[in-house]
Write an enzyme that holds these catalytic residues in place. Structure first.
Site, PDB file in Angstrom:
ATOM      1  N   LEU A   1      41.956 -51.503 -16.898  1.00 34.69           N
ATOM      2  CA  LEU A   1      41.430 -52.519 -18.024  1.00 34.69           C
ATOM      3  C   LEU A   1      39.699 -52.765 -17.572  1.00 34.69           C
ATOM      4  O   LEU A   1      39.704 -53.704 -16.920  1.00 34.69           O
ATOM      5  CB  LEU A   1      41.907 -53.336 -18.983  1.00 34.69           C
ATOM      6  CG  LEU A   1      42.986 -53.150 -19.642  1.00 34.69           C
ATOM      7  CD1 LEU A   1      43.338 -54.963 -20.804  1.00 34.69           C
ATOM      8  CD2 LEU A   1      42.162 -52.376 -20.915  1.00 34.69           C
ATOM      9  N   HIS A   2      38.618 -51.891 -18.465  1.00 32.31           N
ATOM     10  CA  HIS A   2      37.456 -52.473 -17.513  1.00 32.31           C
ATOM     11  C   HIS A   2      36.430 -51.893 -18.237  1.00 32.31           C
ATOM     12  O   HIS A   2      35.131 -51.947 -18.651  1.00 32.31           O
ATOM     13  CB  HIS A   2      37.598 -51.640 -16.077  1.00 32.31           C
ATOM     14  CG  HIS A   2      37.068 -50.196 -16.364  1.00 32.31           C
ATOM     15  ND1 HIS A   2      37.756 -48.575 -16.893  1.00 32.31           N
ATOM     16  CD2 HIS A   2      35.448 -49.385 -15.798  1.00 32.31           C
ATOM     17  CE1 HIS A   2      36.976 -47.861 -16.092  1.00 32.31           C
ATOM     18  NE2 HIS A   2      35.989 -47.949 -16.434  1.00 32.31           N
ATOM     19  N   ARG A   3      36.468 -51.071 -19.383  1.00 37.10           N
ATOM     20  CA  ARG A   3      35.431 -50.762 -20.532  1.00 37.10           C
ATOM     21  C   ARG A   3      35.328 -52.046 -20.939  1.00 37.10           C
ATOM     22  O   ARG A   3      35.455 -52.785 -21.157  1.00 37.10           O
ATOM     23  CB  ARG A   3      36.262 -49.486 -21.560  1.00 37.10           C
ATOM     24  CG  ARG A   3      36.881 -48.388 -21.151  1.00 37.10           C
ATOM     25  CD  ARG A   3      36.142 -47.245 -21.611  1.00 37.10           C
ATOM     26  NE  ARG A   3      36.265 -46.498 -20.445  1.00 37.10           N
ATOM     27  CZ  ARG A   3      35.741 -45.577 -19.804  1.00 37.10           C
ATOM     28  NH1 ARG A   3      34.392 -46.598 -19.603  1.00 37.10           N
ATOM     29  NH2 ARG A   3      36.089 -45.058 -18.405  1.00 37.10           N
TER      30      ARG A   3
ATOM     31  N   ARG B   1      34.254 -56.269 -13.041  1.00 34.28           N
ATOM     32  CA  ARG B   1      34.107 -57.041 -14.320  1.00 34.28           C
ATOM     33  C   ARG B   1      35.275 -57.345 -15.277  1.00 34.28           C
ATOM     34  O   ARG B   1      34.562 -58.293 -15.781  1.00 34.28           O
ATOM     35  CB  ARG B   1      33.401 -55.295 -14.706  1.00 34.28           C
ATOM     36  CG  ARG B   1      33.567 -54.987 -16.495  1.00 34.28           C
ATOM     37  CD  ARG B   1      33.139 -54.495 -17.403  1.00 34.28           C
ATOM     38  NE  ARG B   1      32.350 -54.347 -18.454  1.00 34.28           N
ATOM     39  CZ  ARG B   1      31.286 -54.450 -18.556  1.00 34.28           C
ATOM     40  NH1 ARG B   1      31.040 -53.716 -17.124  1.00 34.28           N
ATOM     41  NH2 ARG B   1      30.913 -54.620 -19.074  1.00 34.28           N
TER      42      ARG B   1
END
Ligand code: UD1
Length: 367
Positions: free
Chosen positions: A207-209, A242
């Protein structure tokens, strides 16, 4: 033909597996000269160095070392630092890949100096303009001279936007060139054993969006059904930098023992091995939707849309949205469905870079 000088740009992790086969093909052609610029958008050992080593990408000729920042800061830093490189090196063409801020910034700097741009992975559209990548794609495609497309939907999108069909080239997917070239080496990785997992008995999560990880309520809604899944099988979670910063409030869902298992980001070969042997992959990445399509591994995409619809129509990918209920439902459905290899999407055959290089050579000799 006088030698064609191509300046290749790579900035962030998903660029590296796309640029590798193109650089390798160019190096084998006597009429082509390559310069590689790393913008330094990703700079950690785990996000950058390791990929250069494993994918045998030559050392960059120039590193702009832009690092992190807001979108405006990062884009502006690339613009400012890339322009003098163009003036000094005077390439015949700038080649950019993907949809990151470096892709946009380098394209813009080049066209303003009247240097043509080739965009690899052109035409993909999520039709969601809140995604920073969507803006990068639209602008880059509008100003590029040569548009190399991975799937038929991309050709339709570009035509709808009024782009001259003569500039559009459906060549297939360079990310799959890299996957196929490294599948055997990845099979020799011991990542699954090292992590104490059993082939076919675990899930992999990425997950990084920004839309998924930046707001704590959204991230909680996403992680809750995944923590439930973790009660039935290990859910390994290589954490993007992030995302690491955003995980603090959700420590309870990431407890050791039960729960989702966060680990450091992995290198390319370890990650391909981990995906290959997973029961299920859960992700908001674009590239992973494509890689699981070829690996024949069930993929749940934690987004409302995808710019890569062929992974849903031809592959194993399903869109889950970002609510707990949607993710829960999609996991159940995909675990109940048949999985396994399917025919690859057209031109996802390991030869996309060869087609790109042949087109570049033809373009160079027609100038
Ligand atoms: C970028 C791309 C995204 C791509 C993703 C893959 C844009 C707009 N986004 O998102 O399309 O899917 O890369 O990873 O270009 N950081 C580190 N070390 C690094 C790199 C980043 O710690 O080597 C941290 C930075 O401090 C930053 C955060 O990660 O705060 C985000 O990095 P950034 O490059 O801005 O965007 P990504 O979210 O990685």
């Amino acid at each position: 033909m006088k030698g064609l000088h191509i300046l290749h740009v790579a900035g962030a992790r998903p660029n590296f597996m796309k640029i590798a086969p193109i650089l390798a093909r160019c190096a084998a052609r006597p009429g082509l000269r390559s310069t590689l610029v790393h913008t330094g958008q990703h700079y950690d050992e785990a996000m950058s160095e390791l990929f250069f080593e494993q994918l045998r990408i030559p050392r960059p000729d120039v590193n702009l070392e832009v690092g992190s920042g807001s979108h405006a800061q990062q884009t502006a830093a690339v613009l400012q630092r890339f322009e003098p490189i163009l003036l000094e090196r005077r390439p015949d063409l700038v080649l950019v890949v993907g949809d990151v801020n470096s892709t946009l910034a380098c394209s813009l700097a080049a066209v303003k100096l009247d240097i043509p741009v080739a965009h690899v992975e052109a035409g993909l559209r999520s039709f969601d303009r809140t995604m920073p990548e969507e803006i990068n794609r639209i602008v880059t495609d509008a100003i590029a001279e040569l548009l190399f497309v991975t799937e038929a939907s991309g050709v339709e999108n570009l035509r709808r936007e009024g782009i001259d069909p003569a500039r559009i080239h459906l060549v297939g997917n360079v990310m799959i060139d890299t996957l196929l070239a490294h599948r055997d080496a990845a099979a020799r990785s011991d990542a699954v054993e090292r992590l104490g997992l059993l082939a076919g008995g675990y899930a992999v999560l990425t997950l990084h969006r920004p839309a998924n990880v930046d707001a704590p309520a959204t991230l909680r809604a996403i992680l809750t059904p995944l923590a439930e899944l973790a009660l039935t099988m290990p859910v390994v979670f290589p954490v993007h930098p992030r995302t690491r910063a955003a995980l603090g409030p959700h420590a309870a869902l990431l407890a050791s023992g039960h729960g989702i298992r966060p680990i450091d980001p992995l290198g390319y070969l370890d990650f391909v091995r981990l995906m290959s042997d997973a029961r299920l992959v859960l992700t908001d990445s674009g590239g992973i939707q494509e890689e699981t399509t070829i690996l024949g591994v069930a993929c749940v995409t934690i987004r409302e849309n995808t710019e890569r619809p062929i992974t849903v129509t031809h592959g194993t990918n399903r869109l889950a949205g970002t609510t707990s209920a949607g993710i829960r439902r999609t996991i159940e459905a995909i675990l109940a469905a048949e999985t396994g290899a399917r025919p690859a999407p057209p031109l996802w055959d390991g030869d996309a870079a060869a087609r790109i290089v042949a087109t570049l050579e033809a373009w160079g000799s027609s100038r």
